[in-house]
Design a protein around this motif. Structure first.
Motif, PDB file in Angstrom:
ATOM      1  N   PHE A  81      46.440  21.038  18.400  1.00  0.00           N
ATOM      2  CA  PHE A  81      45.901  21.462  17.111  1.00  0.00           C
ATOM      3  C   PHE A  81      44.442  21.877  17.219  1.00  0.00           C
ATOM      4  O   PHE A  81      44.036  22.914  16.675  1.00  0.00           O
ATOM      5  N   ALA A  82      43.636  21.073  17.896  1.00  0.00           N
ATOM      6  CA  ALA A  82      42.213  21.392  18.008  1.00  0.00           C
ATOM      7  C   ALA A  82      42.001  22.708  18.750  1.00  0.00           C
ATOM      8  O   ALA A  82      41.146  23.518  18.377  1.00  0.00           O
ATOM      9  N   ARG A  83      42.770  22.928  19.791  1.00  0.00           N
ATOM     10  CA  ARG A  83      42.644  24.155  20.579  1.00  0.00           C
ATOM     11  C   ARG A  83      43.095  25.372  19.764  1.00  0.00           C
ATOM     12  O   ARG A  83      42.396  26.397  19.690  1.00  0.00           O
ATOM     13  N   ASN A  84      44.250  25.261  19.128  1.00  0.00           N
ATOM     14  CA  ASN A  84      44.792  26.419  18.417  1.00  0.00           C
ATOM     15  C   ASN A  84      44.025  26.742  17.140  1.00  0.00           C
ATOM     16  O   ASN A  84      44.055  27.886  16.664  1.00  0.00           O
ATOM     17  N   ARG A  85      43.300  25.765  16.603  1.00  0.00           N
ATOM     18  CA  ARG A  85      42.494  26.032  15.412  1.00  0.00           C
ATOM     19  C   ARG A  85      41.344  26.989  15.692  1.00  0.00           C
ATOM     20  O   ARG A  85      40.804  27.587  14.752  1.00  0.00           O
ATOM     21  N   SER A 223      44.274  20.358  30.700  1.00  0.00           N
ATOM     22  CA  SER A 223      43.032  20.898  30.155  1.00  0.00           C
ATOM     23  C   SER A 223      43.206  22.360  29.796  1.00  0.00           C
ATOM     24  O   SER A 223      44.165  23.021  30.209  1.00  0.00           O
ATOM     25  N   SER A 224      42.255  22.845  29.025  1.00  0.00           N
ATOM     26  CA  SER A 224      42.211  24.272  28.700  1.00  0.00           C
ATOM     27  C   SER A 224      40.750  24.671  28.551  1.00  0.00           C
ATOM     28  O   SER A 224      39.895  23.855  28.208  1.00  0.00           O
ATOM     29  N   THR A 225      40.484  25.936  28.831  1.00  0.00           N
ATOM     30  CA  THR A 225      39.125  26.474  28.732  1.00  0.00           C
ATOM     31  C   THR A 225      39.143  27.673  27.803  1.00  0.00           C
ATOM     32  O   THR A 225      39.998  28.554  27.923  1.00  0.00           O
ATOM     33  N   LEU A 226      38.189  27.718  26.875  1.00  0.00           N
ATOM     34  CA  LEU A 226      38.077  28.809  25.915  1.00  0.00           C
ATOM     35  C   LEU A 226      36.647  29.325  25.918  1.00  0.00           C
ATOM     36  O   LEU A 226      35.701  28.547  26.058  1.00  0.00           O
ATOM     37  N   ARG A 227      36.509  30.626  25.768  1.00  0.00           N
ATOM     38  CA  ARG A 227      35.187  31.247  25.787  1.00  0.00           C
ATOM     39  C   ARG A 227      34.893  31.925  24.464  1.00  0.00           C
ATOM     40  O   ARG A 227      35.790  32.303  23.713  1.00  0.00           O
ATOM     41  N   ARG A 228      33.605  32.100  24.229  1.00  0.00           N
ATOM     42  CA  ARG A 228      33.128  32.663  22.976  1.00  0.00           C
ATOM     43  C   ARG A 228      33.676  34.068  22.744  1.00  0.00           C
ATOM     44  O   ARG A 228      33.727  34.900  23.644  1.00  0.00           O
ATOM     45  N   PHE A 229      34.063  34.331  21.473  1.00  0.00           N
ATOM     46  CA  PHE A 229      34.474  35.668  21.055  1.00  0.00           C
ATOM     47  C   PHE A 229      33.376  36.213  20.156  1.00  0.00           C
ATOM     48  O   PHE A 229      33.209  35.799  19.015  1.00  0.00           O
ATOM     49  N   ASP A 230      32.605  37.138  20.688  1.00  0.00           N
ATOM     50  CA  ASP A 230      31.400  37.608  19.993  1.00  0.00           C
ATOM     51  C   ASP A 230      31.687  38.398  18.724  1.00  0.00           C
ATOM     52  O   ASP A 230      30.812  38.513  17.863  1.00  0.00           O
ATOM     53  N   ASP A 231      32.912  38.944  18.612  1.00  0.00           N
ATOM     54  CA  ASP A 231      33.219  39.805  17.469  1.00  0.00           C
ATOM     55  C   ASP A 231      33.976  39.090  16.359  1.00  0.00           C
ATOM     56  O   ASP A 231      34.655  39.738  15.550  1.00  0.00           O
ATOM     57  N   HIS A 232      33.875  37.771  16.303  1.00  0.00           N
ATOM     58  CA  HIS A 232      34.584  37.042  15.243  1.00  0.00           C
ATOM     59  C   HIS A 232      34.031  37.434  13.880  1.00  0.00           C
ATOM     60  O   HIS A 232      32.814  37.576  13.696  1.00  0.00           O
ATOM     61  N   TRP A 233      34.917  37.601  12.910  1.00  0.00           N
ATOM     62  CA  TRP A 233      34.534  38.094  11.586  1.00  0.00           C
ATOM     63  C   TRP A 233      33.560  37.160  10.859  1.00  0.00           C
ATOM     64  O   TRP A 233      32.796  37.604   9.993  1.00  0.00           O
ATOM     65  N   ASP A 234      33.562  35.879  11.210  1.00  0.00           N
ATOM     66  CA  ASP A 234      32.660  34.926  10.560  1.00  0.00           C
ATOM     67  C   ASP A 234      31.436  34.645  11.423  1.00  0.00           C
ATOM     68  O   ASP A 234      30.741  33.642  11.216  1.00  0.00           O
ATOM     69  N   GLY A 235      31.156  35.509  12.366  1.00  0.00           N
ATOM     70  CA  GLY A 235      30.012  35.342  13.244  1.00  0.00           C
ATOM     71  C   GLY A 235      30.410  34.723  14.568  1.00  0.00           C
ATOM     72  O   GLY A 235      31.321  33.900  14.634  1.00  0.00           O
ATOM     73  N   ALA A 236      29.734  35.117  15.617  1.00  0.00           N
ATOM     74  CA  ALA A 236      30.029  34.581  16.949  1.00  0.00           C
ATOM     75  C   ALA A 236      29.759  33.079  16.972  1.00  0.00           C
ATOM     76  O   ALA A 236      28.805  32.596  16.359  1.00  0.00           O
ATOM     77  N   VAL A 244      38.893  21.705  26.502  1.00  0.00           N
ATOM     78  CA  VAL A 244      39.673  20.667  25.837  1.00  0.00           C
ATOM     79  C   VAL A 244      40.434  19.888  26.903  1.00  0.00           C
ATOM     80  O   VAL A 244      41.244  20.467  27.638  1.00  0.00           O
ATOM     81  N   LEU A 245      40.158  18.595  27.007  1.00  0.00           N
ATOM     82  CA  LEU A 245      40.850  17.713  27.944  1.00  0.00           C
ATOM     83  C   LEU A 245      41.952  16.969  27.213  1.00  0.00           C
ATOM     84  O   LEU A 245      41.726  16.415  26.129  1.00  0.00           O
ATOM     85  N   SER A 246      43.139  16.928  27.783  1.00  0.00           N
ATOM     86  CA  SER A 246      44.256  16.178  27.220  1.00  0.00           C
ATOM     87  C   SER A 246      44.287  14.804  27.882  1.00  0.00           C
ATOM     88  O   SER A 246      44.713  14.674  29.035  1.00  0.00           O
ATOM     89  N   LEU A 247      43.834  13.800  27.157  1.00  0.00           N
ATOM     90  CA  LEU A 247      43.780  12.428  27.671  1.00  0.00           C
ATOM     91  C   LEU A 247      44.482  11.510  26.675  1.00  0.00           C
ATOM     92  O   LEU A 247      43.965  11.263  25.585  1.00  0.00           O
ATOM     93  N   ASN A 248      45.646  11.013  27.044  1.00  0.00           N
ATOM     94  CA  ASN A 248      46.414  10.187  26.118  1.00  0.00           C
ATOM     95  C   ASN A 248      45.889   8.761  26.011  1.00  0.00           C
ATOM     96  O   ASN A 248      46.081   8.108  24.988  1.00  0.00           O
ATOM     97  N   ASP A 249      45.234   8.279  27.040  1.00  0.00           N
ATOM     98  CA  ASP A 249      44.704   6.920  27.028  1.00  0.00           C
ATOM     99  C   ASP A 249      43.415   6.901  26.212  1.00  0.00           C
ATOM    100  O   ASP A 249      42.420   7.527  26.579  1.00  0.00           O
TER     101      ASP A 249
END
Length: 524
Positions: A81-85, A223-236, A244-249
């Motif tokens: 959820f946090a990643r896809n948001r 884990s997953s890695t995401l980078r900035r999208f400079d052209d986002h409509w609400d500002g970069a 995002v690290l997936s740690l169940n413990d």
């Protein structure tokens, strides 16, 4: 789906779980109040007043193992959820009892109630630079309501996806199969993440969103890695990169922040918060009262013994709510009234919890012929404390002669459809979703649904009415039915706690501190 190298090795993850003894102690700061900011850390006096750009924020959340997905409509774990948001944007979102515009600016129901019209935001582009428009929303609505999906969206019971038409590039008419009085509210409740028209694969390099960050690397359950999208409509965004690290413990998440291997960890265990103040570069944050998570059990009304309302009420009378709050939540919360959705618009917070009455509970069981019945409760540590609640619940039910077996499974196994339908009850935790989402989603799963004709009629009315006053009354009837004879045993509302390095700013809830919104986060 491609699997990529994992920056967090198994050895390193296990090291986090073992590092607690030498780790820094946690300060429980004054900034952890029940305010309405939803921010994960309160800036100190010497912190910069304005957000700073740059840097990588690493967030640790509970994951879903190999089942994790970049398909926002298949996501089941907090990490998902946090990643896809931040990869995708929604049509509408809800916070503080208000619907906020996302990719859609308005949703207006036609006078006859046969359709609604969506007006979409202009000037939005996808991560590949192509323009966003009505065809993308039409594709998304058809995708989420497809009968080919294991769990089609509850919208499938309200809209006619085949009849969706685009009036122009930013106007869409959606026909209805049953009335919706507040389409924007229902779309916000269902968090409709918009997919690009024609999306077929959900993996780095092929996934396209319009969100503030774009995925570059994804290893499910790791884990997953995401980078900035400079052209986002609400500002970069301010961050250069989000990991995002997936740690169940839960302890591993805490240790990751304490050791500096992560900057933010969701779902802080109450045992850690209870240690009190101490020195160190970390801050414990408590979400607002409206962002508390409802903890409870959902009873299966499709099979004995919980097809009998007397047995359901006996369980609700026998549960010791305060003991569960004190033991499982360590006092970080308050007793529940058998209704999920505390803090949501139209929530009936004046319906009181049942007082514990073991004698009346036993009498109801005798009348129903259910004395000595054995039931199985399925549980997983979806939220910290779920498994402990199942064990304590089993002990409490002994007082009325019910034999409860706790079936404990992993978070990745928990939502197996057949397994959930084979047990008598499941532990369940729901944060402050809008009521439309809570009630329509649970109604779709036989193992969770309340199979009561009057309740179903009341729910249909609540979704259909257009006036605010009439909607308030309709939701009152829905909740009264659930409170009186329903299949929810909501024993407590838990504070939402998170842990962050003191340089973290701008982590917001956007309606839920449980699954943080990291699109506006920055590092001091």
């Amino acid at each position: 789906m491609s699997v990529h190298p994992n920056p967090l090795s198994r050895r390193r993850a296990m090291g986090m779980a073992a590092a607690g003894g030498a780790a820094l102690s946690l300060p429980l700061l004054g900034g952890c109040s029940d305010d309405d900011t939803g921010e994960a850390a309160t800036p100190r006096d010497d912190a910069p007043a304005r957000p700073r750009r740059g840097g990588t924020l690493t967030a640790a959340l509970a994951g879903g193992g190999p089942a994790e997905s970049l398909d926002p409509f298949s996501a089941a774990s907090p990490a998902d959820f946090a990643r896809n948001r931040v990869i995708y944007d929604v049509l509408f979102w809800s916070a503080h009892d208000q619907v906020q515009p996302g990719l859609a600016l308005s949703a207006t129901t036609a006078p006859g109630g046969t359709s609604f019209t969506l007006k979409l935001r202009k000037g939005v582009v996808w991560h590949d630079g192509s323009p966003f428009g009505a065809k993308d929303v039409a594709f998304t609505l058809r995708y989420v309501t497809s009968p080919d999906r294991t769990y089609p969206s509850e919208l499938s019971g309200y809209i006619d996806p085949a009849g969706i038409e685009a009036e122009d590039d930013h106007t869409l008419v959606v026909p209805l199969s049953r009335p919706i009085g507040d389409p924007a509210g229902l779309l916000a409740a269902n968090q409709i993440f918009v997919l690009k028209d024609g999306t077929k694969a959900f993996e780095p390099g092929k996934v396209m969103g319009t969100g503030p960050l774009k995925v570059t690397d994804f290893a499910p359950g790791r884990s997953s890695t995401l980078r900035r999208f400079d052209d986002h409509w609400d500002g970069a965004p301010y961050l250069d990169e989000l990991v995002v690290l997936s740690l169940n413990d839960p302890q591993a998440r805490v240790n990751a922040v304490r050791s500096g291997q992560a900057d933010f960890a969701a779902a802080l265990p109450y045992t850690e918060a209870a240690k009190g103040r101490g020195a160190g570069p970390t801050v414990v944050h408590k979400g607002t009262r409206n962002e508390r998570t409802g903890f409870g059990f959902m009873l299966s009304t499709g099979r004995p013994p919980f097809d009998d309302p007397r047995v359901r009420k006996a369980v609700r009378l026998a549960v010791d709510r305060q003991s569960l709050v004190d033991t499982v939540l360590l006092g970080y919360g308050e007793v529940g009234n058998d209704l999920y959705g505390a803090g949501a618009q139209y929530y009936a917070d004046d319906l009181e919890p049942l007082a514990r009455d073991v004698d009346q509970a036993r009498s109801l069981l005798r009348a129903a012929g259910a004395e000595g019945v054995q039931i199985t409760v399925r549980s997983a540590e979806i939220e910290t404390g779920c498994n402990a609640s199942a064990e304590l619940f089993a002990e409490q039910m002994k007082d009325i002669g019910l034999k409860v077996k706790a079936q404990t499974v992993s978070a990745a196994e928990f939502f197996d459809v057949k397994a959930m339908e084979s047990v008598d009850a499941v532990t369940f935790a729901i944060y402050g979703f809008p009521l439309q989402a809570i009630y329509t989603r649970t109604a779709l799963r036989p193992s969770l649904a309340f199979d009561d004709p009057q309740f179903k009629r009341s729910l249909a009315d609540a979704i259909a009415v257009r006036g605010a006053d009439e909607r308030q009354q309709a939701w009152r009837r829905v909740q009264t039915a659930m409170h009186d004879r329903g299949n929810w045993v909501v024993w407590g509302f838990a504070d939402t706690l998170s842990l962050a390095r003191d340089r973290v700013r701008g982590v917001t809830g956007r309606g839920t501190a449980k699954y943080p919104y990291l699109g506006k986060a920055w590092l001091a």
